[in-house]
Enzyme design. Sequence first.
Site, mmCIF file in Angstrom:
data_model
loop_
_atom_site.group_PDB
_atom_site.id
_atom_site.type_symbol
_atom_site.label_atom_id
_atom_site.label_comp_id
_atom_site.label_asym_id
_atom_site.label_seq_id
_atom_site.Cartn_x
_atom_site.Cartn_y
_atom_site.Cartn_z
ATOM 1 N N TYR A 57 4.622 4.901 7.736
ATOM 2 C CA TYR A 57 5.020 3.998 6.767
ATOM 3 C C TYR A 57 6.441 3.675 7.046
ATOM 4 O O TYR A 57 7.494 4.430 6.774
ATOM 5 C CB TYR A 57 4.662 4.294 5.453
ATOM 6 C CG TYR A 57 3.439 4.448 5.085
ATOM 7 C CD1 TYR A 57 2.364 4.104 5.701
ATOM 8 C CD2 TYR A 57 3.111 4.995 3.968
ATOM 9 C CE1 TYR A 57 1.125 4.340 5.601
ATOM 10 C CE2 TYR A 57 1.538 5.171 3.604
ATOM 11 C CZ TYR A 57 0.690 4.782 4.342
ATOM 12 O OH TYR A 57 -0.652 5.007 4.165
ATOM 13 N N PRO A 207 -6.302 0.019 -3.400
ATOM 14 C CA PRO A 207 -7.020 -0.105 -5.000
ATOM 15 C C PRO A 207 -7.270 -1.535 -5.529
ATOM 16 O O PRO A 207 -7.977 -1.953 -6.447
ATOM 17 C CB PRO A 207 -6.415 0.710 -5.892
ATOM 18 C CG PRO A 207 -5.110 1.107 -5.284
ATOM 19 C CD PRO A 207 -5.236 0.763 -3.728
ATOM 20 N N LEU A 208 -6.152 -2.409 -4.893
ATOM 21 C CA LEU A 208 -5.926 -3.836 -5.452
ATOM 22 C C LEU A 208 -6.510 -4.792 -4.260
ATOM 23 O O LEU A 208 -5.973 -5.823 -4.260
ATOM 24 C CB LEU A 208 -4.530 -4.187 -5.755
ATOM 25 C CG LEU A 208 -4.017 -3.230 -7.052
ATOM 26 C CD1 LEU A 208 -2.696 -3.579 -7.246
ATOM 27 C CD2 LEU A 208 -4.847 -3.588 -8.343
ATOM 28 N N GLY A 211 -3.666 -6.657 -2.671
ATOM 29 C CA GLY A 211 -3.192 -7.579 -3.627
ATOM 30 C C GLY A 211 -4.260 -8.676 -3.828
ATOM 31 O O GLY A 211 -3.977 -9.426 -4.801
ATOM 32 N N GLY A 212 -5.474 -8.716 -3.409
ATOM 33 C CA GLY A 212 -6.492 -9.566 -3.476
ATOM 34 C C GLY A 212 -7.187 -9.441 -4.763
ATOM 35 O O GLY A 212 -7.779 -10.497 -5.412
HETATM 36 N N1 LIG Z 1 -5.028 5.841 4.307
HETATM 37 C C1 LIG Z 1 -4.984 4.835 4.843
HETATM 38 O O1 LIG Z 1 -5.510 4.599 5.754
HETATM 39 C C2 LIG Z 1 -4.324 3.865 3.977
HETATM 40 C C3 LIG Z 1 -4.499 2.389 4.379
HETATM 41 C C4 LIG Z 1 -3.690 1.575 3.385
HETATM 42 C C5 LIG Z 1 -2.920 2.109 2.213
HETATM 43 N N2 LIG Z 1 -2.929 3.392 1.772
HETATM 44 C C6 LIG Z 1 -2.155 3.889 0.589
HETATM 45 O O2 LIG Z 1 -2.783 3.068 -0.420
HETATM 46 C C7 LIG Z 1 -1.716 2.637 -0.977
HETATM 47 C C8 LIG Z 1 -2.158 1.344 -1.681
HETATM 48 O O3 LIG Z 1 -2.651 0.398 -0.692
HETATM 49 P P1 LIG Z 1 -1.923 -0.944 -0.440
HETATM 50 O O4 LIG Z 1 -0.498 -0.923 -0.600
HETATM 51 O O5 LIG Z 1 -2.403 -1.243 0.965
HETATM 52 O O6 LIG Z 1 -2.736 -1.899 -1.321
HETATM 53 P P2 LIG Z 1 -2.882 -2.266 -2.954
HETATM 54 O O7 LIG Z 1 -2.303 -1.245 -3.588
HETATM 55 O O8 LIG Z 1 -4.467 -2.656 -3.036
HETATM 56 O O9 LIG Z 1 -2.086 -3.710 -3.131
HETATM 57 C C9 LIG Z 1 -0.843 -3.990 -2.486
HETATM 58 C C10 LIG Z 1 -0.334 -5.251 -2.471
HETATM 59 O O10 LIG Z 1 -0.489 -5.747 -4.014
HETATM 60 C C11 LIG Z 1 0.563 -6.226 -4.468
HETATM 61 N N3 LIG Z 1 0.690 -5.879 -5.869
HETATM 62 C C12 LIG Z 1 0.700 -4.535 -6.395
HETATM 63 N N4 LIG Z 1 0.553 -4.750 -7.660
HETATM 64 C C13 LIG Z 1 0.709 -6.086 -8.263
HETATM 65 C C14 LIG Z 1 0.824 -6.483 -9.092
HETATM 66 N N5 LIG Z 1 0.580 -6.059 -10.486
HETATM 67 N N6 LIG Z 1 0.607 -8.072 -9.222
HETATM 68 C C15 LIG Z 1 0.537 -8.780 -8.162
HETATM 69 N N7 LIG Z 1 0.452 -7.981 -6.828
HETATM 70 C C16 LIG Z 1 0.591 -6.889 -6.818
HETATM 71 C C17 LIG Z 1 1.753 -5.841 -3.702
HETATM 72 O O11 LIG Z 1 2.920 -6.610 -3.269
HETATM 73 P P3 LIG Z 1 4.169 -6.413 -4.355
HETATM 74 O O12 LIG Z 1 4.803 -5.464 -3.531
HETATM 75 O O13 LIG Z 1 4.506 -7.922 -4.190
HETATM 76 O O14 LIG Z 1 4.126 -6.076 -5.515
HETATM 77 C C18 LIG Z 1 1.241 -5.575 -2.331
HETATM 78 O O15 LIG Z 1 1.178 -6.682 -1.326
HETATM 79 C C19 LIG Z 1 -0.582 2.456 0.001
HETATM 80 O O16 LIG Z 1 0.750 2.006 -0.530
HETATM 81 C C20 LIG Z 1 -0.883 3.797 0.868
HETATM 82 O O17 LIG Z 1 0.024 4.663 0.105
HETATM 83 C C21 LIG Z 1 -3.403 4.270 3.042
#
Ligand SMILES: NC(=O)c1ccc[n+]([C@@H]2O[C@H](COP(=O)([O-])OP(=O)(O)OC[C@H]3O[C@@H](n4cnc5c(N)ncnc54)[C@H](OP(=O)(O)O)[C@@H]3O)[C@@H](O)[C@H]2O)c1
Length: 276
Positions: A57, A207-208, A211-212
Site C-alpha cells: 500500500y 466491506p463497502l 465505496g459502492g
Molecule cells: N487482501 C486484499 O487483497 C485486499 C484488497 C483490497 C482491500 N484490502 C483491505 O481492505 C480494506 C478495505 O477495502 P477498500 O478500502 O478497498 O474498500 P471499502 O472499505 O469497501 O471502501 C473504501 C472506499 O469507500 C469510500 N468510503 C469509505 N467510507 C465511506 C463513507 N462512510 N461514505 C462514503 N464513502 C466511503 C472510501 O473513500 P474515502 O476515502 O473518500 O472515504 C473508499 O474509496 C483496505 O483498506 C485494505 O486494508 C485488502
Amino acid sequence: MKITIGGDLTVHRLGFGTMRLTGPGIWGPPADRGEALRVLRLAVESGVDFIDTADSYGPAVAEELIREALHPYPDGLVIATKAGLVRPGPITGPGPWPRCGRPEYLRQQAELSLRRLGLDRIDLFQLHRVDETVPFDDQIGALAQLRDEGKIRHVGLSGVSVRQLEEAARIVPIVSVQNRFNLADRTSEDVLRYAESHGLAFIPFAPLNTGGLTTGTALTEAARARGVRPAAIALAWLLHRSPALLPIPGTSRTGHLRDNLAAADIRLTSAEIALL
Ligand SMILES: NC(=O)c1ccc[n+]([C@@H]2O[C@H](COP(=O)([O-])OP(=O)(O)OC[C@H]3O[C@@H](n4cnc5c(N)ncnc54)[C@H](OP(=O)(O)O)[C@@H]3O)[C@@H](O)[C@H]2O)c1
C-alpha cells in the site's frame, strides 16, 4: 462485539483498513497527510484495535503512516500486515498487482515491515495472494519459518479457496482469511463457513464494495430511519452476518470514519435484514 484471533488476540470486530490512506492509485504519499494521520489517530481513540495494512500500500506508505500516527502503540492494538504482491506503479485502471511468493522475498518483506512499523514481532502476517509460479508449500513454509523465529505471531491468508486453507493448515496454523465479502458480493460464502467451523477470523476486504455500498435504495432507506449513513448499515449487515467476520472499512476522511464506526452500535432487526 469482539473476536479472538489465534487464541490470544482479542479485538473489536470493526477494524480499519489503510489502503485508502495512500496517494492516488494506492501509490505514493496521501494528498492530505495531516488528514491521513488524523484518521488513524481518531480510529484508535474511538476504540478500533485492529488495523489492516500491507507492504504494497503505497508501497510502504501505509505502514509508515501507521508508525508516524500511532507509535508507541497502545496496549492491545493489533496491526496486521501482508506481503506477496509487488507494485510496478500506480493503479490507473483495474490493473493487476503482480504476485511474488518467493520465500526469500516474503522474508525480506516481513523484515521491512517490522522495521517500518517499529515492531519486534508482527501480530498477524498475511500472504497477500498465493503465487502460482512458486510451490505452495514453499510460500507457506516461509511464513511458518518466520513464525518459528518469533518474527510473526500468527499467519493469515488472503484471496484463497477452502482447499488452499486446508493445504496451508497442514504446514502451519492459519488463524485468519482475508477475502472480498460484502452485501453485494458473497462469493466467498464457502470460505466464511470454513472460517466459522475452524475458528478462523474472516476479514472481509472491500466491506463497502470499494465505496459502492455508500448509496442504494435499501441502504439509504434503512439508514434514514436510524439517522446514520448508508455505509454504517452495510457494515452492520456484515457484523450481523457472522461472529467470525471482522470488517476493515477503509477511508481517507475523518467524516467517513465516524460514519462507519456508527455500525458498531447498530443491531439490525429481522425486517431490516430482509430488506437488505
Ligand atoms: N487482501 C486484499 O487483497 C485486499 C484488497 C483490497 C482491500 N484490502 C483491505 O481492505 C480494506 C478495505 O477495502 P477498500 O478500502 O478497498 O474498500 P471499502 O472499505 O469497501 O471502501 C473504501 C472506499 O469507500 C469510500 N468510503 C469509505 N467510507 C465511506 C463513507 N462512510 N461514505 C462514503 N464513502 C466511503 C472510501 O473513500 P474515502 O476515502 O473518500 O472515504 C473508499 O474509496 C483496505 O483498506 C485494505 O486494508 C485488502
